[in-house]
Design a protein around this motif. Structure first.
Motif, PDB file in Angstrom:
ATOM      1  N   THR A   1       0.813  -1.215   0.000  1.00  0.00           N
ATOM      2  CA  THR A   1       0.000   0.000   0.000  1.00  0.00           C
ATOM      3  C   THR A   1       0.845   1.263   0.000  1.00  0.00           C
ATOM      4  N   GLY A   2       2.126   1.114   0.159  1.00  0.00           N
ATOM      5  CA  GLY A   2       3.016   2.271   0.112  1.00  0.00           C
ATOM      6  C   GLY A   2       3.553   2.611   1.479  1.00  0.00           C
ATOM      7  N   HIS A   3       4.775   2.283   1.711  1.00  0.00           N
ATOM      8  CA  HIS A   3       5.444   2.556   2.980  1.00  0.00           C
ATOM      9  C   HIS A   3       5.432   4.060   3.230  1.00  0.00           C
ATOM     10  N   PRO A   4       5.208   4.481   4.465  1.00  0.00           N
ATOM     11  CA  PRO A   4       5.185   5.920   4.750  1.00  0.00           C
ATOM     12  C   PRO A   4       6.432   6.656   4.288  1.00  0.00           C
ATOM     13  N   GLY A   5       7.606   6.006   4.360  1.00  0.00           N
ATOM     14  CA  GLY A   5       8.834   6.640   3.872  1.00  0.00           C
ATOM     15  C   GLY A   5       8.800   6.802   2.371  1.00  0.00           C
ATOM     16  N   GLY A   6       8.333   5.766   1.700  1.00  0.00           N
ATOM     17  CA  GLY A   6       8.076   5.786   0.268  1.00  0.00           C
ATOM     18  C   GLY A   6       9.242   6.044  -0.659  1.00  0.00           C
ATOM     19  N   ASN A   7      10.399   6.390  -0.142  1.00  0.00           N
ATOM     20  CA  ASN A   7      11.513   6.734  -1.020  1.00  0.00           C
ATOM     21  C   ASN A   7      12.066   5.536  -1.763  1.00  0.00           C
ATOM     22  N   ASN A   8      11.978   4.386  -1.160  1.00  0.00           N
ATOM     23  CA  ASN A   8      12.555   3.181  -1.751  1.00  0.00           C
ATOM     24  C   ASN A   8      11.473   2.133  -1.980  1.00  0.00           C
ATOM     25  N   ALA A   9      10.437   2.506  -2.677  1.00  0.00           N
ATOM     26  CA  ALA A   9       9.298   1.614  -2.889  1.00  0.00           C
ATOM     27  C   ALA A   9       9.727   0.307  -3.539  1.00  0.00           C
ATOM     28  N   PHE A  10       9.074  -0.753  -3.117  1.00  0.00           N
ATOM     29  CA  PHE A  10       9.339  -2.060  -3.702  1.00  0.00           C
ATOM     30  C   PHE A  10       8.703  -2.125  -5.085  1.00  0.00           C
ATOM     31  N   SER A  11       9.370  -2.776  -6.004  1.00  0.00           N
ATOM     32  CA  SER A  11       8.820  -2.966  -7.341  1.00  0.00           C
ATOM     33  C   SER A  11       7.752  -4.060  -7.287  1.00  0.00           C
ATOM     34  N   ALA A  12       6.985  -4.186  -8.363  1.00  0.00           N
ATOM     35  CA  ALA A  12       5.974  -5.241  -8.448  1.00  0.00           C
ATOM     36  C   ALA A  12       6.629  -6.618  -8.329  1.00  0.00           C
ATOM     37  N   LEU A  13       7.794  -6.788  -8.923  1.00  0.00           N
ATOM     38  CA  LEU A  13       8.519  -8.064  -8.834  1.00  0.00           C
ATOM     39  C   LEU A  13       8.939  -8.351  -7.397  1.00  0.00           C
ATOM     40  N   GLU A  14       9.484  -7.353  -6.718  1.00  0.00           N
ATOM     41  CA  GLU A  14       9.923  -7.547  -5.335  1.00  0.00           C
ATOM     42  C   GLU A  14       8.746  -7.876  -4.416  1.00  0.00           C
ATOM     43  N   LEU A  15       7.611  -7.213  -4.633  1.00  0.00           N
ATOM     44  CA  LEU A  15       6.419  -7.515  -3.842  1.00  0.00           C
ATOM     45  C   LEU A  15       5.926  -8.933  -4.113  1.00  0.00           C
ATOM     46  N   ALA A  16       5.947  -9.340  -5.382  1.00  0.00           N
ATOM     47  CA  ALA A  16       5.525 -10.695  -5.738  1.00  0.00           C
ATOM     48  C   ALA A  16       6.454 -11.732  -5.105  1.00  0.00           C
ATOM     49  N   GLN A  17       7.749 -11.450  -5.090  1.00  0.00           N
ATOM     50  CA  GLN A  17       8.701 -12.367  -4.454  1.00  0.00           C
ATOM     51  C   GLN A  17       8.457 -12.448  -2.950  1.00  0.00           C
ATOM     52  N   LEU A  18       8.206 -11.309  -2.326  1.00  0.00           N
ATOM     53  CA  LEU A  18       7.945 -11.284  -0.892  1.00  0.00           C
ATOM     54  C   LEU A  18       6.705 -12.115  -0.560  1.00  0.00           C
ATOM     55  N   LEU A  19       5.636 -11.920  -1.307  1.00  0.00           N
ATOM     56  CA  LEU A  19       4.410 -12.665  -1.060  1.00  0.00           C
ATOM     57  C   LEU A  19       4.624 -14.161  -1.294  1.00  0.00           C
ATOM     58  N   LYS A  20       5.311 -14.515  -2.366  1.00  0.00           N
ATOM     59  CA  LYS A  20       5.571 -15.930  -2.644  1.00  0.00           C
ATOM     60  C   LYS A  20       6.412 -16.550  -1.535  1.00  0.00           C
ATOM     61  N   TRP A  21       7.394 -15.808  -1.048  1.00  0.00           N
ATOM     62  CA  TRP A  21       8.238 -16.297   0.043  1.00  0.00           C
ATOM     63  C   TRP A  21       7.397 -16.599   1.285  1.00  0.00           C
ATOM     64  N   ILE A  22       6.469 -15.708   1.610  1.00  0.00           N
ATOM     65  CA  ILE A  22       5.603 -15.933   2.768  1.00  0.00           C
ATOM     66  C   ILE A  22       4.680 -17.121   2.515  1.00  0.00           C
ATOM     67  N   GLU A  23       4.129 -17.207   1.293  1.00  0.00           N
ATOM     68  CA  GLU A  23       3.255 -18.325   0.951  1.00  0.00           C
ATOM     69  C   GLU A  23       3.984 -19.662   1.027  1.00  0.00           C
ATOM     70  N   GLU A  24       5.270 -19.645   0.751  1.00  0.00           N
ATOM     71  CA  GLU A  24       6.085 -20.873   0.802  1.00  0.00           C
ATOM     72  C   GLU A  24       6.471 -21.236   2.243  1.00  0.00           C
ATOM     73  N   GLY A  25       6.021 -20.455   3.194  1.00  0.00           N
ATOM     74  CA  GLY A  25       6.320 -20.750   4.592  1.00  0.00           C
ATOM     75  C   GLY A  25       7.356 -19.835   5.220  1.00  0.00           C
ATOM     76  N   ALA A  26       7.785 -18.808   4.497  1.00  0.00           N
ATOM     77  CA  ALA A  26       8.760 -17.831   5.007  1.00  0.00           C
ATOM     78  C   ALA A  26       9.979 -18.540   5.613  1.00  0.00           C
ATOM     79  N   LEU A  27      10.605 -19.340   4.799  1.00  0.00           N
ATOM     80  CA  LEU A  27      11.755 -20.116   5.271  1.00  0.00           C
ATOM     81  C   LEU A  27      13.004 -19.256   5.390  1.00  0.00           C
ATOM     82  N   ASP A  28      13.868 -19.636   6.326  1.00  0.00           N
ATOM     83  CA  ASP A  28      15.162 -18.962   6.494  1.00  0.00           C
ATOM     84  C   ASP A  28      16.169 -19.688   5.621  1.00  0.00           C
ATOM     85  N   ASN A  29      16.104 -19.401   4.328  1.00  0.00           N
ATOM     86  CA  ASN A  29      16.970 -20.109   3.366  1.00  0.00           C
ATOM     87  C   ASN A  29      17.832 -19.144   2.582  1.00  0.00           C
TER      88      ASN A  29
END
Length: 123
Positions: free
Chosen positions: A95-123
């Protein structure tokens, strides 16, 4: 014609011209293709934190420091494994970090969500 009819016809003409000149465009959703391989916390997630988040999140809120960020994400309640898209970390960045200067790209957000969906492993 009387003034009321002329006024009505004028308004009707302007309204019909306005409707006929409207153009609508369809916004196509962005489709992000992620590899089938699991998302790596150290390579894909922490590297983005390091590049985009640590300029602010070091001294005052060291949640994302490389040495402890994985545990801090869970200790701070930022990851929701039951409903990954409801994770505070993900929704804040989506939704947009309050700092907003270093917004995540659509790819980075998709990777973050996929990582969490995969169980957020420490790999």
């Amino acid at each position: 014609m009387n003034k009321t009819i002329k006024l009505f016809l004028g308004i009707a003409l302007m309204f019909s011209l306005g409707l006929s000149s409207c153009e609508y465009s369809v916004i196509e959703p962005v489709v992000i293709e992620l590899p089938d391989d699991p998302i790596s916390f150290s390579a894909d997630i922490q590297s983005v934190f390091t590049a985009k988040c640590l300029t602010c999140h070091t001294n005052t809120k060291p949640v994302l420091l490389e040495t402890a960020s994985y545990n801090n994400l869970f200790d701070e309640g930022l990851i929701d494994l039951e409903v990954p898209s409801s994770s505070i970390l993900y929704t804040l960045l989506e939704t947009g970090h309050p700092g907003g200067n270093n917004a995540f790209s659509a790819l980075e957000l998709a990777q973050l969500l996929k990582w969490i969906e995969e169980g957020a492993l420490d790999n």
